[in-house]
Every structure is written in structure tokens, then in C-alpha cells.
Design a protein around this motif. Structure first.
Motif, short mmCIF file in Angstrom:
data_model
loop_
_atom_site.label_atom_id
_atom_site.label_comp_id
_atom_site.label_asym_id
_atom_site.label_seq_id
_atom_site.Cartn_x
_atom_site.Cartn_y
_atom_site.Cartn_z
N ALA B 343 0.82 -1.21 0.00
CA ALA B 343 0.00 0.00 0.00
C ALA B 343 0.85 1.26 0.00
CB ALA B 343 -0.93 0.00 1.21
N ARG B 344 2.13 1.13 0.35
CA ARG B 344 2.97 2.32 0.41
C ARG B 344 3.58 2.66 -0.96
NH1 ARG B 344 5.88 0.06 5.79
NH2 ARG B 344 3.96 -0.09 6.99
N ILE B 345 3.62 1.64 -1.84
CA ILE B 345 4.29 1.85 -3.14
C ILE B 345 3.25 1.76 -4.25
CG2 ILE B 345 6.11 0.98 -4.67
CD1 ILE B 345 7.16 -0.46 -2.05
N SER B 346 3.14 2.79 -5.04
CA SER B 346 2.15 2.80 -6.13
C SER B 346 2.53 1.75 -7.18
CB SER B 346 2.11 4.19 -6.77
OG SER B 346 1.43 4.12 -7.99
N PRO B 347 1.56 1.05 -7.74
CA PRO B 347 1.88 0.07 -8.79
C PRO B 347 2.41 0.74 -10.05
CG PRO B 347 -0.50 0.25 -8.47
CD PRO B 347 0.14 1.05 -7.41
N PHE B 348 2.26 2.06 -10.14
CA PHE B 348 2.78 2.77 -11.31
C PHE B 348 4.26 3.17 -11.11
CE2 PHE B 348 -1.77 3.33 -11.44
CZ PHE B 348 -2.06 3.11 -12.77
N SER B 349 4.82 2.84 -9.94
CA SER B 349 6.21 3.25 -9.64
C SER B 349 7.24 2.38 -10.36
CB SER B 349 6.45 3.16 -8.14
OG SER B 349 6.39 1.80 -7.75
N GLY B 350 6.80 1.29 -10.92
CA GLY B 350 7.74 0.39 -11.61
C GLY B 350 8.25 -0.72 -10.71
N PHE B 352 7.63 -4.03 -8.21
CA PHE B 352 6.62 -5.07 -8.04
C PHE B 352 6.21 -5.15 -6.56
CE2 PHE B 352 5.06 -9.33 -7.21
CZ PHE B 352 4.14 -9.46 -8.23
N THR B 353 4.90 -5.11 -6.31
CA THR B 353 4.40 -5.32 -4.94
C THR B 353 3.24 -6.31 -5.01
OG1 THR B 353 2.65 -3.67 -5.00
CG2 THR B 353 4.85 -2.87 -4.42
N MET B 354 2.82 -6.74 -3.83
CA MET B 354 1.70 -7.70 -3.76
C MET B 354 0.40 -7.09 -4.29
SD MET B 354 2.34 -10.75 -2.82
CE MET B 354 0.89 -11.48 -2.07
N MET B 355 0.35 -5.76 -4.41
CA MET B 355 -0.87 -5.14 -4.92
C MET B 355 -1.15 -5.58 -6.36
SD MET B 355 -2.21 -3.62 -2.48
CE MET B 355 -3.45 -2.44 -2.93
N HIS B 356 -0.10 -5.96 -7.07
CA HIS B 356 -0.29 -6.44 -8.45
C HIS B 356 -1.11 -7.74 -8.47
CE1 HIS B 356 2.04 -3.62 -10.83
NE2 HIS B 356 2.95 -3.59 -9.86
N VAL B 357 -1.06 -8.47 -7.37
CA VAL B 357 -1.76 -9.76 -7.31
C VAL B 357 -3.23 -9.57 -6.88
CG1 VAL B 357 -1.63 -12.10 -6.33
CG2 VAL B 357 0.44 -10.80 -6.68
#
Lengths: 258, 542
Positions: B343-350, B352-357
Motif C-alpha cells: 500500500a505504500r508503493i504505487s503500482p505505477f512506480s515500476g 513489483f508489490t503484492m498489490m499487483h496480485v
């Protein structure tokens, strides 16, 4: 004087915190056929389940054939035949398998058991369906299986909770005659039903439960005399204060018309 | 293992000493074997939904899966040259966790079974006989699963220079762990049956079944709990005092297990059968549903409202369905854990985070929901739908879909303010719009899994092979989708907007087609029911 087969003494029973039986007391003598009457939710089935050792009363004492409940529940269950209100069965067993299971759990000798099963299935017209799974049986057929299972071990006390439910006319007549014959043979029958005509025909005495209290206990003649009514239906309506149903009927008709 | 079990069973049935021992323990041998055979027959004929089967269709599948998994683990540990003590402890831990999870579910299904209680409660069976017959089922499961979890690792350990007797040691330890777990589960349910009112027993049993997963989740969130709590700090320093405390704990645990097992032998059947009468005891207030009214208004009237309300009420109240959703707990925990970090890193930042899943996790969760939706214990209530006019099913199907879709979208709407606060409104709104579109596509496809009217079919056996194949294939597709999403789509905002629009249109088209299939499947299933009921109610006496 002989010991009563059922002694129900100031029994109180609650589901969760809701008291459904309030200090009920009665006794049943051997060989009696007693009708247990009452409106829906009055506590009839609960009373029967307590006698069958399925439920344990909160207060008061219950004994069957002199055996106290719940302490001697297994011995009591050995002596009773019970037809429950809802036909709960193991659906995947066949009629024959279910009866065998019931008889063997009661310790009936194998030869006697098979003979009794054969006779009962024959009498109830279920011989050709003995190998079919119970989930393919009609409601009436399932009821017949329950009746057969209740009688297989030749119990002293027979508890019948709406036993004629779903039975055809011939089977119902046969069961009524069977009940009379069993009582003549010394068995005691507690018969719970909403069908007052049947109770009037086969029972010598009636217990009427209303809102968890026993409001009447006596022979049918004494109940008629005390209420000044002719039929059991009128006696019942008088005692349960359900004589005037007209306002309720009118309300429904009005709601349907709106 | 079947053959071994049959040999043991034949010996026990025929041995006069066993009969004498049983009688001494208060067990009626005749009734015991009758009940063991009865439970076996019912399990064979699939009358005990949720059980691992007696003829071992499902038990075999579970065993083979465990053989496979433990074999792979053992292979990798052996190659990595793991120290023997660690190797042993890892397998004991894995065995303990998997056995606890399986046995909690089995014990709950076996011991808290109101139907069985209702049929058998008036039979002259004493508690000890009934309980021992039930426990035999648990023992049978141990005989299958303990070797499945330990046999291959036990012999694979010889590759890392374990002594020759190590395989025997690991198998014996595995059985010891299994027996401890079985005793724990039975004692736990004994306590519950004794002290929990029948009306609450099903819900509490369900919560107990989840307890192993809750432990797992807690360990995920607090991996160093033992270091933080510092148990040694609270204990006395002297060895004798520590031994005394340990002995006291063992005695208390032993007493608790004995009490629990004895509790099962009392008026157990009567208490369990009382569940059926007791229900949950909860009263549901009639509330006006504005969402239901809106859905009915937008999508076609009372039949839509019927489907919308029916499916939600059954999903939230049907204990069999809720129990099947236990599997969602680890996924939810992983999502919360991953989401917390992502939640702290935007998925548009380049990065990879669990938010992509996240969108795909919603898809997986609703795969489980849709797979379980057709089944329910109240299937006899299906007659109601036989009386509905045929035209009503189109609206009903839309109502069901609308409810599932709203349940899927609601958490994403809730997430919006939190993510907007962290990433900015544009990124959050765009990501959640994309997530909603992806999850809607999943749901539209998964609607095809709901074969027939929801909650009207008898539960099938566990471990349907088709489901396993779909799961494996689905996992592969999801991995590819996540990779594409990360490497290609979330590189430019315009591409995300375009893909979101395409997915939304695709979801709409697929949903239309799936709704038609769903409606046909409802009618087909009810047609079958109708024919079946004709057969059932044909009088034979004439």
C-alpha cells in the motif's frame, strides 16, 4: 397398584433460555393408549423426546418403567419404540439395511430380526422396495419404515409423534388397528397428533398441553363432561381458547384482497 | 494401507480378548462394530459430506498429494544438505500442522453431525460405544496420512548420512505427533460439546476448525513472537523448579485430554441431536435493503431482488458454505499482509508489490465461492423454485450475479480512500478501476461454475479432480497475467486506462453469456429435480 410405565413429575424444560415446558406432571399406566394433544409449539414433541431419553429436563424427574432418566437412558431406550415427527433416516441405506441396523442395535436375535423384517415389509407393502435406497422412498413409505423400526424389538412403550403423517388411507386404518392390538397385548402407547378424529377413535385418555403447561388430563368422557362439549375438537378448542377463529380468517382474506 | 487396516480389523473383530477389553471399557462390541460398519457404508455412499471417504477415494487422493509434496520437500532438503536435526524437526512441524488442520475438520464433521444424532439419539447406544466408533474413523485417517507425510522423507534422509534406523524413528515420531494431534482434536471437541450450548455448537465447531489457520496467520504477522515474549524471562531460574512447572503442565494437559474424551462419552448423542432443534438461536431483523431495491429497480424487478437477497442470506447463514470458505483465510491473510506492505508503493512506480496480485486474488476467492455455491444442506427446500414461473429465472440469475459482483467490488471501494491517501487519487482510482475490471472478468467466467440453483445440491466428495486441474491451470494463467500486467501494462497510464476499458467490455460480454448459461443450468437442474420428485412420490400400493 402397579408401577406406572411413565412418571413425569414437575418437569421443566428450556431451549436456551426459553422455557417450553412448565412443571408438567402426569403418569401413564401399562396398556393405556393416551393421546397427547396441543397446538403447534405447545411442547408435545419435547415431552416425547424427554421420555425417549433424547432430551434431559432442566428440573423435575422422569422415569420410564421405574428407570430414572437421564441416568438409565440406555436401558430406557431399549424398552421404547419411537416414531419421530420428522422422518430422519440415513438416506443412502436401503429399507432392509435400515431395519437391520435398528434391530441389531436393540440386540434382536438375527433369525427373529429377519423374520420380523420380512413380516413387516410384507404387511406394509414394501417387500419389492426392500433393496431400494431410502432417498427414493415416498413420504408414506418412509413413515412405514420408521414405524417398522420402532416395533422391531417389541418395545413395552411406544411413542408415536404424528405417525400417520403421509400414510395412505389403507395404511392409516391398518396402523390404527395395530395400535389397538398392541395395547391389548399390554404395550403402552403415547400418541401425539393434530388429527383429533383419530385420537378420539383410538385413545382412551388425553393429555392436552398448551403453551408448555398441561391444561387437561383425563378420559375423553371426563373431558367432554367437564367442558360440556360433544366432540374432542370442540373440547380442544374450548380448552386452548381457540374457539373463535373468524377474526384471523377475515384478516387474511382482507390482506389478500388489498 | 487398506490391506493392513483390514487385517487389523479382522483380528480385532474375532478376538475374544478384544471383546472382553471393550466390555471392560464400557464399550458394547456388537454395537461398536455395527456403528463402524454403518459409518463406513454412509461414507462409501457419500452421505457424510466433507468426510475423507472410507473406501478412500478422497483419502487416497489426499494421501497421494501428501506423498508427492513430502517427496519434493525431502528431495530438495537432501540436495541442499540440510542438517539431520533440522530436517527431522521440519517434517515433524509440517506433519503436525497438516494433521492438525485435517483432523480438526474431520473431528468437527464426525462429532458434530446433527443428522446422525437425530437418527441415532433414541437408539440404546451408550456414549463410550458411539464415541469409540467415531474415533476409529480418526485413527483410520492417521494410518493413511502419517506414512504419506513421513515415509519418503524418512528414507530420503538416508541420502544425507542418517543412521540406518532413522526411517523407523521418523515414522514412529510421525505417529506420535499424529496421536497427540488426534487426542487434542477429540478433547477439544469434547470440551466444546460439554460446555457450549447446542444452539451455538455448530458455529463454535466451525471456529475451532479455523483455529489452525488462525495460528498460522498469527505466526505470519508475528514471526519473532517467541523472542519478543521471552518465555525464559518469566520462568524461575532453577532447573528443579522448571522441571516441576513442566511436569505440572503435562499433568494439566493430560487431565484436560482425559476430561475432553470422557465428555464425549456422556449424553453426547443427545446434545448433538439438539443442534437440529436449537438452530443458531439468532434472530434476524427484517431490514429495508436500499441496495436490493436499487438492484431490483435497475435490473428487472422482484425476481432480481429474490436472487440478490437469497444468495446473500444463504452465503452468510449456511454453515456448510461458511465452512468451505475456511480456505479463504490464508489467502485473505496473505492479501492483508501483502497489501499492508504494497500500500505504500504505487503500482505505477515500476516496482513489483503484492498489490499487483490483488485483482487476481479476488478472482481466486470468488472461484472458491462459485465452486461451493451450488451445494447446501437444505437442498430439500428446492421445491420452492419448482413452482416459480420459468421467466423468473432470468431475473433471479441476474440478481445472484449482482450480489456476487457487489460483494467483490465493495472491498475495492473501501480501499480507495486508503490507497488515495498513500498513492494519490489518480493512481488509486485507476488501479482500483483496473482491479474491478479484472475481477469482474473473473467473476463473469466463474459464474459458469455455479451449476444449478445455488444451495440446492448435495455436497459432492472432496477433492474433485476437475477442480484441481482448473486450480493448477488457473494458477499458471494468473502468473502469466500478473507478469504481463507488471512488465507491460503498468508502464503507462494510458495503457492501463485502455486495458481497463477493454476488460470492462469483455466482462460485460462474458457476463451476458454466462448469465444465459447460468439460467439454462438452473432450469436444467430444476427439471432434473422435478423428474426425480415424480419418481419419489409415485405410490407403490396403488
Amino acid at each position: 397398584m402397579t408401577e406406572p410405565i411413565i412418571a413425569f413429575d414437575r418437569v421443566v424444560f428450556s431451549y436456551d433460555s426459553v422455557e417450553v415446558l412448565h412443571q408438567i406432571s402426569f403418569t401413564l399406566e401399562r396398556g393405556e393408549i393416551v393421546g397427547l394433544l396441543g397446538p403447534n409449539g405447545a411442547g408435545k414433541s419435547t415431552t416425547i423426546k424427554i421420555i425417549a431419553g433424547i432430551l434431559t429436563p432442566g428440573e423435575g424427574s422422569v422415569s420410564v418403567a421405574g428407570l430414572p432418566l437421564p441416568e438409565r437412558a440406555v436401558d430406557v431406550k431399549q424398552r421404547i419404540g419411537y416414531v419421530p415427527e420428522n422422518a430422519m433416516l440415513f438416506e443412502s441405506l436401503t429399507g432392509q439395511e435400515f431395519l437391520e441396523l435398528s434391530g441389531r442395535l436393540h440386540g434382536v436375535e438375527e433369525e427373529t430380526l429377519q423374520m420380523r423384517i420380512r413380516e413387516m415389509l410384507e404387511t406394509f407393502g414394501l417387500s419389492s422396495d426392500r433393496s431400494s435406497r431410502l432417498d427414493t422412498y415416498s413420504k408414506g413409505m418412509r413413515q412405514k419404515i420408521l414405524l417398522a423400526a420402532a416395533l422391531l424389538h417389541n418395545p413395552e412403550l411406544i411413542l408415536l409423534d404424528e405417525p400417520l403423517s403421509g400414510l395412505d388411507v389403507n395404511a392409516a386404518i391398518m396402523i390404527k388397528d395395530l395400535i389397538a392390538a398392541l395395547a391389548a397385548g399390554g404395550r403402552t402407547i403415547l400418541y401425539s397428533s393434530h388429527v383429533l378424529d383419530v385420537v378420539e377413535k383410538i385413545c382412551s385418555r388425553a393429555l392436552i398441553i398448551h403453551q408448555g403447561s398441561l391444561i387437561a388430563d383425563g378420559t375423553l368422557d371426563s373431558l367432554r363432561a367437564s367442558t360440556g362439549r360433544e366432540s374432542l375438537e370442540d373440547v380442544f378448542r374450548t380448552l386452548t381458547h381457540s374457539a373463535n377463529v373468524e377474526p384471523g380468517v377475515n384478516r387474511i382474506v382482507t390482506a389478500l384482497g388489498s | 494401507m487398506n490391506a493392513a487396516w483390514q487385517v487389523i480389523e479382522r483380528f480385532l473383530r474375532n478376538s475374544p480378548r478384544t471383546r472382553a477389553l471393550m466390555k471392560r471399557l464400557g464399550i458394547d462390541p456388537v454395537q461398536y462394530w455395527l456403528l463402524v460398519d454403518l459409518f463406513g457404508t454412509l461414507s462409501d455412499r457419500r452421505e457424510l459430506p466433507g468426510h475423507l471417504g472410507h473406501t478412500d477415494m478422497s483419502l487416497d487422493k489426499a494421501s497421494w498429494l501428501f506423498y508427492f509434496l513430502s517427496g519434493i520437500m525431502a528431495f530438495f532438503f537432501a540436495i541442499a544438505g540440510m542438517p539431520l536435526v533440522v530436517y527431522f524437526l521440519v517434517f515433524m512441524l509440517v506433519s503436525g500442522f497438516l494433521l492438525l488442520t485435517t483432523l480438526l475438520s474431520e473431528t468437527n464433521n464426525s462429532l458434530i453431525n446433527p443428522v446422525e444424532g437425530l437418527v441415532l439419539a433414541h437408539q440404546p447406544i451408550n456414549g463410550a460405544t458411539y464415541t469409540s466408533a467415531k474415533l476409529t474413523h480418526i485413527l483410520r485417517i492417521l494410518l493413511h496420512l502419517v506414512p504419506a507425510l513421513n515415509l519418503i522423507p524418512a528414507f530420503a534422509a538416508l541420502l544425507i548420512s542418517a543412521p540406518w534406523y532413522y526411517p523407523l524413528l521418523q515414522l514412529a515420531a510421525g505417529f506420535a505427533v499424529g496421536i497427540v494431534m488426534a487426542l487434542f482434536c477429540c478433547a477439544l471437541f469434547g470440551w466444546l460439546i460439554r460446555f457450549v450450548p447446542p444452539a451455538r455448537l455448530k458455529s463454535v465447531g466451525f471456529a475451532a476448525e479455523m483455529s489452525s489457520w488462525l495460528m498460522y496467520v498469527m505466526m505470519q504477522f508475528t514471526p519473532n513472537l517467541h523472542l519478543k515474549v521471552r518465555v525464559s524471562h518469566w520462568l524461575p531460574s532453577g532447573t528443579a523448579a522448571r522441571v516441576a512447572i513442566a511436569s505440572a503442565c503435562v499433568v494439566i494437559a493430560f487431565a484436560a485430554v482425559i476430561f475432553g474424551l470422557r465428555a464425549l462419552s456422556g449424553d453426547y448423542l443427545a446434545r448433538v441431536s439438539a443442534i437440529a432443534r436449537g438452530g443458531s438461536g439468532r434472530k434476524y431483523r427484517a431490514r429495508r435493503s436500499y441496495l436490493g431495491e436499487t438492484v431490483a429497480c435497475l435490473f428487472g424487478g422482484p425476481s432480481v431482488r429474490a436472487g440478490f437477497d437469497y444468495v446473500w442470506r444463504m452465503m452468510t447463514r449456511d454453515w456448510q458454505f461458511r465452512r468451505q470458505m475456511v480456505g479463504l483465510i490464508p489467502i485473505t491473510a496473505m492479501l492483508i499482509g501483502g497489501g499492508w506492505q504494497g500500500a505504500r508503493i504505487s503500482p505505477f512506480s515500476g516496482k513489483f508489490t503484492m498489490m499487483h496480485v490483488l485483482p487476481h486474488a479476488f478472482g481466486f476467492a470468488f472461484f472458491m465461492v462459485c465452486s461451493a455455491l451450488p451445494y447446501g444442506p437444505d437442498r430439500k427446500g428446492a421445491w420452492l423454485f419448482l413452482l416459480a414461473p420459468t421467466g423468473a429465472f432470468r431475473g433471479f440469475a441476474r440478481g445472484v450475479f449482482a450480489r456476487l459482483l457487489s460483494a467483490m467490488l465493495a472491498p475495492q471501494v473501501v480501499l480507495l480512500p486508503f490507497l488515495a491517501w498513500s498513492w494519490g487519487l489518480r493512481d488509486a482510482a485507476l488501479f482500483l478501476a483496473y482491479s474491478a475490471a479484472v475481477s469482474a472478468v473473473y467473476l463473469a467466467l466463474e459464474l459458469r461454475l455455479v451449476e444449478g440453483m445455488p444451495f440446492t445440491r448435495q455436497q459432492e466428495s472432496m477433492g474433485n479432480p476437475e477442480t484441481m486441474i482448473i486450480l493448477f491451470a488457473g494458477g499458471l494463467v494468473v502468473s502469466i497475467a500478473v507478469a504481463l500486467q507488471y512488465f507491460l501494462i503498468f508502464r503507462t497510464v494510458i495503457l492501463v486506462v485502455a486495458v481497463t476499458a477493454v476488460l470492462a467490455v469483455a466482462a460485460w460480454l462474458i457476463a451476458r453469456s454466462s448469465l444465459e448459461s447460468f439460467e439454462i443450468s438452473i432450469r436444467f437442474h430444476l427439471g432434473l429435480l422435478s423428474n426425480e420428485s415424480k419418481g419419489i412420490y409415485t405410490e407403490v400400493n396403488g
